[in-house]
Motif scaffolding. Sequence first.
Motif, PDB file in Angstrom:
ATOM      1  N   UNK A  69      33.561  35.513  27.156  1.00 21.85           N
ATOM      2  CA  UNK A  69      32.425  35.716  28.048  1.00 21.85           C
ATOM      3  C   UNK A  69      32.137  34.433  28.828  1.00 21.85           C
ATOM      4  N   UNK A  70      32.241  33.300  28.146  1.00 26.60           N
ATOM      5  CA  UNK A  70      32.000  32.017  28.809  1.00 26.60           C
ATOM      6  C   UNK A  70      32.983  31.749  29.931  1.00 26.60           C
ATOM      7  N   UNK A  71      34.271  32.047  29.695  1.00 25.91           N
ATOM      8  CA  UNK A  71      35.295  31.840  30.730  1.00 25.91           C
ATOM      9  C   UNK A  71      35.050  32.767  31.911  1.00 25.91           C
ATOM     10  N   UNK A  72      34.720  34.030  31.616  1.00 30.74           N
ATOM     11  CA  UNK A  72      34.449  34.986  32.688  1.00 30.74           C
ATOM     12  C   UNK A  72      33.237  34.556  33.510  1.00 30.74           C
ATOM     13  N   UNK A  73      32.230  34.060  32.818  1.00 27.45           N
ATOM     14  CA  UNK A  73      31.024  33.592  33.510  1.00 27.45           C
ATOM     15  C   UNK A  73      31.319  32.417  34.437  1.00 27.45           C
ATOM     16  N   UNK A  74      32.266  31.591  34.035  1.00 30.14           N
ATOM     17  CA  UNK A  74      32.647  30.449  34.863  1.00 30.14           C
ATOM     18  C   UNK A  74      33.179  30.910  36.218  1.00 30.14           C
ATOM     19  N   UNK A  75      34.026  31.951  36.208  1.00 29.10           N
ATOM     20  CA  UNK A  75      34.575  32.469  37.468  1.00 29.10           C
ATOM     21  C   UNK A  75      33.483  33.080  38.337  1.00 29.10           C
ATOM     22  N   UNK A  76      32.548  33.799  37.722  1.00 33.48           N
ATOM     23  CA  UNK A  76      31.444  34.378  38.491  1.00 33.48           C
ATOM     24  C   UNK A  76      30.555  33.294  39.076  1.00 33.48           C
ATOM     25  N   UNK A  77      30.330  32.251  38.320  1.00 31.64           N
ATOM     26  CA  UNK A  77      29.514  31.132  38.815  1.00 31.64           C
ATOM     27  C   UNK A  77      30.165  30.459  40.010  1.00 31.64           C
ATOM     28  N   UNK A  78      31.499  30.396  40.012  1.00 28.65           N
ATOM     29  CA  UNK A  78      32.222  29.756  41.113  1.00 28.65           C
ATOM     30  C   UNK A  78      32.023  30.491  42.430  1.00 28.65           C
ATOM     31  N   UNK A  79      31.727  31.798  42.351  1.00 24.63           N
ATOM     32  CA  UNK A  79      31.519  32.568  43.579  1.00 24.63           C
ATOM     33  C   UNK A  79      30.027  32.813  43.839  1.00 24.63           C
ATOM     34  N   UNK A  80      29.178  32.042  43.168  1.00 22.18           N
ATOM     35  CA  UNK A  80      27.759  32.059  43.465  1.00 22.18           C
ATOM     36  C   UNK A  80      26.962  33.188  42.848  1.00 22.18           C
ATOM     37  N   UNK A  81      27.466  33.797  41.779  1.00 21.58           N
ATOM     38  CA  UNK A  81      26.724  34.853  41.104  1.00 21.58           C
ATOM     39  C   UNK A  81      26.145  34.340  39.791  1.00 21.58           C
ATOM     40  N   UNK A  82      24.942  34.797  39.477  1.00 24.33           N
ATOM     41  CA  UNK A  82      24.334  34.476  38.189  1.00 24.33           C
ATOM     42  C   UNK A  82      25.063  35.305  37.133  1.00 24.33           C
ATOM     43  N   UNK A  83      25.979  34.670  36.431  1.00 29.02           N
ATOM     44  CA  UNK A  83      26.968  35.375  35.621  1.00 29.02           C
ATOM     45  C   UNK A  83      26.360  36.350  34.614  1.00 29.02           C
ATOM     46  N   UNK A  84      25.328  35.930  33.916  1.00 32.80           N
ATOM     47  CA  UNK A  84      24.753  36.771  32.865  1.00 32.80           C
ATOM     48  C   UNK A  84      24.202  38.078  33.413  1.00 32.80           C
ATOM     49  N   UNK A  85      23.844  38.095  34.696  1.00 32.47           N
ATOM     50  CA  UNK A  85      23.303  39.313  35.299  1.00 32.47           C
ATOM     51  C   UNK A  85      24.398  40.296  35.700  1.00 32.47           C
ATOM     52  N   UNK A  86      25.631  39.821  35.779  1.00 34.32           N
ATOM     53  CA  UNK A  86      26.710  40.664  36.299  1.00 34.32           C
ATOM     54  C   UNK A  86      27.801  40.985  35.282  1.00 34.32           C
ATOM     55  N   UNK A  87      27.947  40.200  34.254  1.00 32.38           N
ATOM     56  CA  UNK A  87      29.107  40.277  33.382  1.00 32.38           C
ATOM     57  C   UNK A  87      29.315  41.661  32.767  1.00 32.38           C
ATOM     58  N   UNK A  88      28.217  42.375  32.470  1.00 33.77           N
ATOM     59  CA  UNK A  88      28.319  43.692  31.837  1.00 33.77           C
ATOM     60  C   UNK A  88      28.016  44.844  32.782  1.00 33.77           C
ATOM     61  N   UNK A  89      27.894  44.545  34.079  1.00 31.94           N
ATOM     62  CA  UNK A  89      27.636  45.617  35.053  1.00 31.94           C
ATOM     63  C   UNK A  89      28.927  46.319  35.442  1.00 31.94           C
ATOM     64  N   UNK A  90      28.806  47.602  35.804  1.00 31.32           N
ATOM     65  CA  UNK A  90      29.969  48.346  36.261  1.00 31.32           C
ATOM     66  C   UNK A  90      30.275  47.987  37.719  1.00 31.32           C
ATOM     67  N   UNK A  91      31.552  48.023  38.053  1.00 33.07           N
ATOM     68  CA  UNK A  91      31.981  47.726  39.425  1.00 33.07           C
ATOM     69  C   UNK A  91      31.895  49.029  40.221  1.00 33.07           C
ATOM     70  N   UNK A  92      30.679  49.409  40.588  1.00 34.71           N
ATOM     71  CA  UNK A  92      30.470  50.692  41.249  1.00 34.71           C
ATOM     72  C   UNK A  92      29.516  50.545  42.428  1.00 34.71           C
ATOM     73  N   UNK A  93      28.971  51.678  42.889  1.00 32.32           N
ATOM     74  CA  UNK A  93      28.147  51.670  44.092  1.00 32.32           C
ATOM     75  C   UNK A  93      26.787  51.001  43.922  1.00 32.32           C
ATOM     76  N   UNK A  94      26.444  50.620  42.696  1.00 29.30           N
ATOM     77  CA  UNK A  94      25.172  49.925  42.492  1.00 29.30           C
ATOM     78  C   UNK A  94      25.230  48.482  42.980  1.00 29.30           C
TER      79      UNK A  94
END
Length: 245
Positions: free
Chosen positions: A111-136
């Motif tokens: 989870x920490x490694x995945x969060x690092x990649x999300x942080x690099x693209x300017x996303x608050x990782x904890x808010x996105x890590x478990x979200x579905x990649x869908x129309x929301x």
Amino acid sequence: MLEIKDLCYSVDSNEGKKCIIDHMNLKIADGKFVVITGPNGGGKSTLAKLIMGIYDATEGQIIFNGEDITEKNITDRAKLGISFAFQQPVHFKGIKVIDLLRLAAGTKLSVGEACTYLSKVGLCAREYIDREVNNSLSGGELKRIEIATVLARGTKFSVFDEPEAGIDLWSFQNLIKVFENIRETIQGTVMIISHQERILNIADEIVVIENGKVKKHGPKDEILPELLGTPSAANFACSKLTEVK
């Protein structure tokens, strides 16, 4: 290095064969941040899809790191180290962001490694890590998640097809920051298809494609002033700003 040799791509039309890429020749050196630009319909996105293997060349060759990949499929090219980010990111209903990042990385990221990649693209990782990649997710969010998957792959050659398309102004401003970060930390070659002057301005090299051919190719400091120095060039370089809402 990527080398395009006498590349052609034609499609059937009501008038017969229509040539989209016309005996194109181009060399892109390793470790460069290259932006492909030019008038609409000139063949930019088609070139990107030919490089990835989404389209099959009609004639010519594509050489990647000394190997002829012209006949190789998408999977083989991905294994060799080529990544592709679509103009409109794909939705994956039922797949969580962390699962997508793990698929891209080819390993069970923590989870920490995945969060690092999300942080690099300017996303608050904890808010996105478990979200579905869908129309929301908004267009800007999907763009940044897709870029995070490309970073997770860590490939030698990454292609982004008009990453600014269809996103709002706030997302576009943050997208520029993401690419500026990639530009500073680059370990491979990045090729971006774009009309946007702000993206052109962070390139090492600019390639201008028109009517299926390379019209200009050189360092940004040489090519960009030429593009912005004439009304027609300035128009196509800035034309899509009106689409950013």
